[in-house]
Enzyme design. Sequence first.
Site, mmCIF file in Angstrom:
data_model
loop_
_atom_site.group_PDB
_atom_site.id
_atom_site.type_symbol
_atom_site.label_atom_id
_atom_site.label_comp_id
_atom_site.label_asym_id
_atom_site.label_seq_id
_atom_site.Cartn_x
_atom_site.Cartn_y
_atom_site.Cartn_z
ATOM 1 N N TYR A 104 0.858 -1.178 0.000
ATOM 2 C CA TYR A 104 0.000 0.000 0.000
ATOM 3 C C TYR A 104 0.898 1.233 0.000
ATOM 4 O O TYR A 104 2.110 1.135 -0.137
ATOM 5 C CB TYR A 104 -0.943 -0.033 1.197
ATOM 6 C CG TYR A 104 -2.124 -0.967 0.989
ATOM 7 C CD1 TYR A 104 -2.152 -1.884 -0.049
ATOM 8 C CD2 TYR A 104 -3.211 -0.924 1.835
ATOM 9 C CE1 TYR A 104 -3.221 -2.730 -0.239
ATOM 10 C CE2 TYR A 104 -4.299 -1.775 1.655
ATOM 11 C CZ TYR A 104 -4.292 -2.674 0.613
ATOM 12 O OH TYR A 104 -5.365 -3.503 0.427
ATOM 13 N N ARG A 151 2.964 -2.048 10.983
ATOM 14 C CA ARG A 151 2.882 -3.301 10.241
ATOM 15 C C ARG A 151 3.734 -3.205 8.973
ATOM 16 O O ARG A 151 3.593 -2.270 8.183
ATOM 17 C CB ARG A 151 1.424 -3.580 9.847
ATOM 18 C CG ARG A 151 1.252 -4.957 9.256
ATOM 19 C CD ARG A 151 -0.200 -5.352 9.117
ATOM 20 N NE ARG A 151 -0.359 -6.762 9.441
ATOM 21 C CZ ARG A 151 -1.208 -7.587 8.834
ATOM 22 N NH1 ARG A 151 -2.010 -7.146 7.885
ATOM 23 N NH2 ARG A 151 -1.278 -8.838 9.172
ATOM 24 N N GLY A 243 -5.311 -14.018 11.175
ATOM 25 C CA GLY A 243 -6.234 -13.313 10.300
ATOM 26 C C GLY A 243 -7.399 -14.188 9.904
ATOM 27 O O GLY A 243 -8.448 -14.203 10.557
ATOM 28 N N ARG A 244 -7.203 -14.981 8.864
ATOM 29 C CA ARG A 244 -8.311 -15.778 8.320
ATOM 30 C C ARG A 244 -8.973 -16.709 9.328
ATOM 31 O O ARG A 244 -10.209 -16.851 9.287
ATOM 32 C CB ARG A 244 -7.825 -16.569 7.095
ATOM 33 C CG ARG A 244 -7.564 -15.674 5.882
ATOM 34 C CD ARG A 244 -6.715 -16.379 4.861
ATOM 35 N NE ARG A 244 -5.399 -16.671 5.394
ATOM 36 C CZ ARG A 244 -4.528 -17.525 4.869
ATOM 37 N NH1 ARG A 244 -4.862 -18.176 3.773
ATOM 38 N NH2 ARG A 244 -3.341 -17.716 5.416
HETATM 39 C C1 LIG Z 1 -10.656 -10.791 4.068
HETATM 40 C C2 LIG Z 1 -9.284 -10.303 4.397
HETATM 41 C C3 LIG Z 1 -9.032 -8.939 4.461
HETATM 42 C C4 LIG Z 1 -7.762 -8.495 4.773
HETATM 43 N N1 LIG Z 1 -7.549 -7.150 4.830
HETATM 44 C C5 LIG Z 1 -6.312 -6.680 5.151
HETATM 45 C C6 LIG Z 1 -6.057 -5.290 5.204
HETATM 46 O O1 LIG Z 1 -6.929 -4.478 4.941
HETATM 47 N N2 LIG Z 1 -4.826 -4.885 5.554
HETATM 48 C C7 LIG Z 1 -3.828 -5.766 5.825
HETATM 49 O O2 LIG Z 1 -2.713 -5.372 6.136
HETATM 50 N N3 LIG Z 1 -4.036 -7.096 5.756
HETATM 51 C C8 LIG Z 1 -5.241 -7.557 5.424
HETATM 52 N N4 LIG Z 1 -5.454 -8.907 5.327
HETATM 53 C C9 LIG Z 1 -4.322 -9.815 5.580
HETATM 54 C C10 LIG Z 1 -4.383 -10.324 7.000
HETATM 55 O O3 LIG Z 1 -4.263 -9.262 7.934
HETATM 56 C C11 LIG Z 1 -3.270 -11.316 7.277
HETATM 57 O O4 LIG Z 1 -2.031 -10.683 7.121
HETATM 58 C C12 LIG Z 1 -3.316 -12.498 6.326
HETATM 59 O O5 LIG Z 1 -4.631 -13.022 6.244
HETATM 60 C C13 LIG Z 1 -2.350 -13.597 6.783
HETATM 61 O O6 LIG Z 1 -2.682 -14.026 8.087
HETATM 62 P P1 LIG Z 1 -3.485 -15.401 8.302
HETATM 63 O O7 LIG Z 1 -2.663 -16.482 7.616
HETATM 64 O O8 LIG Z 1 -3.562 -15.576 9.781
HETATM 65 O O9 LIG Z 1 -4.809 -15.258 7.635
HETATM 66 C C14 LIG Z 1 -6.715 -9.402 5.017
HETATM 67 C C15 LIG Z 1 -6.971 -10.762 4.942
HETATM 68 C C16 LIG Z 1 -8.228 -11.217 4.613
HETATM 69 C C17 LIG Z 1 -8.459 -12.707 4.514
#
Ligand SMILES: Cc1cc2nc3c(=O)[nH]c(=O)nc-3n(C[C@H](O)[C@H](O)[C@H](O)COP(=O)(O)O)c2cc1C
Length: 286
Positions: A104, A151, A243-244
């Site tokens: 970003y 971040r 996250g997910r």
């Molecule tokens: C639906 C969704 C929206 C997300 N939106 C953002 C976001 O706006 N900004 C960001 O830095 N990461 C965003 N992420 C990334 C998550 O914060 C995270 O880094 C990523 O899902 C990996 O972590 P996880 O394996 O625990 O899911 C998003 C992820 C998902 C699935």
Amino acid sequence: MLLPPGQSSNAGPAASNVRSPGSCTGSEAGATPARPACAASWIVDLFVHTVCLLVASKASDKESLISASAGAIFPGIIQQYRHAAECAQRAGFDGVEVHSANSYLLDQFLRDSTNQRGDKYGGNIENRSRLTLEVTAAVVEVWGHNRVGIRLSPVTPDAGNTPLDSQVMQTYGHLIEQLNRFHLAYMHFIEGATATSRSVPDGVDLDALRARFKGAYIGNNNYDLNLAVNRRAEGNVDAVAFGRPFIANPDLVRRLKEGAELAVAPRETYYGNGAKGYTDWPVLAG
Ligand SMILES: Cc1cc2nc3c(=O)[nH]c(=O)nc-3n(C[C@H](O)[C@H](O)[C@H](O)COP(=O)(O)O)c2cc1C
């Protein structure tokens, strides 16, 4: 998130993400974004991480690589981050996270792959780090250093399959060294390619980068409970962000504690199309 011992895992602090997508946004956002390579108007949005609406449609690579020289937009950009931080305070958050990740706006300035400016915000590592540091300073002025995190995602191609910086260790290493002077609440890495893989290119050592930060460190990306516990035990993370897994398991912390099965949200429900499959997942009975 796994919190340090002694902190409640049920009602942890809520930090709002302050970010601008820069080139990673399209016309549906209603404004032309700021870019590290072309002077333009900009948007900044305030993002609540747990209820996230990500508008990540990307401008073309070509568009994001246009050279530019005008620097007059910078006070306005920094002011918008400050304003977003103030809004987060009024909204009752416990802190804010400066979003300098996922290609970003701030990350676009950091990377030499996307920043082709010829002014004091482009060129060498010091200049490419400038905007992230100035934004951080502004947000710290609003919140105080111990309520602000940052971040970073040094090796993710997301969003928009953005090329990495040509010198990841040097660029992010410099930035982290400079961030140390703010004594931030924490630094938060997306370790690997966001929501895809934990692998990193040859020559990149994220743990070595993380070690240059003199504060608490949060790891994220493709963690499960075992990995989180192991990396914490090895001293590689102070906490882990999930996250997910939170999408389909609103009571994720309880499920992890009890060893309960985790539901998996289908990818198609991640972005848009309403609450179904996104915010309507049930908690465990009892
Ligand atoms: C639906 C969704 C929206 C997300 N939106 C953002 C976001 O706006 N900004 C960001 O830095 N990461 C965003 N992420 C990334 C998550 O914060 C995270 O880094 C990523 O899902 C990996 O972590 P996880 O394996 O625990 O899911 C998003 C992820 C998902 C699935």
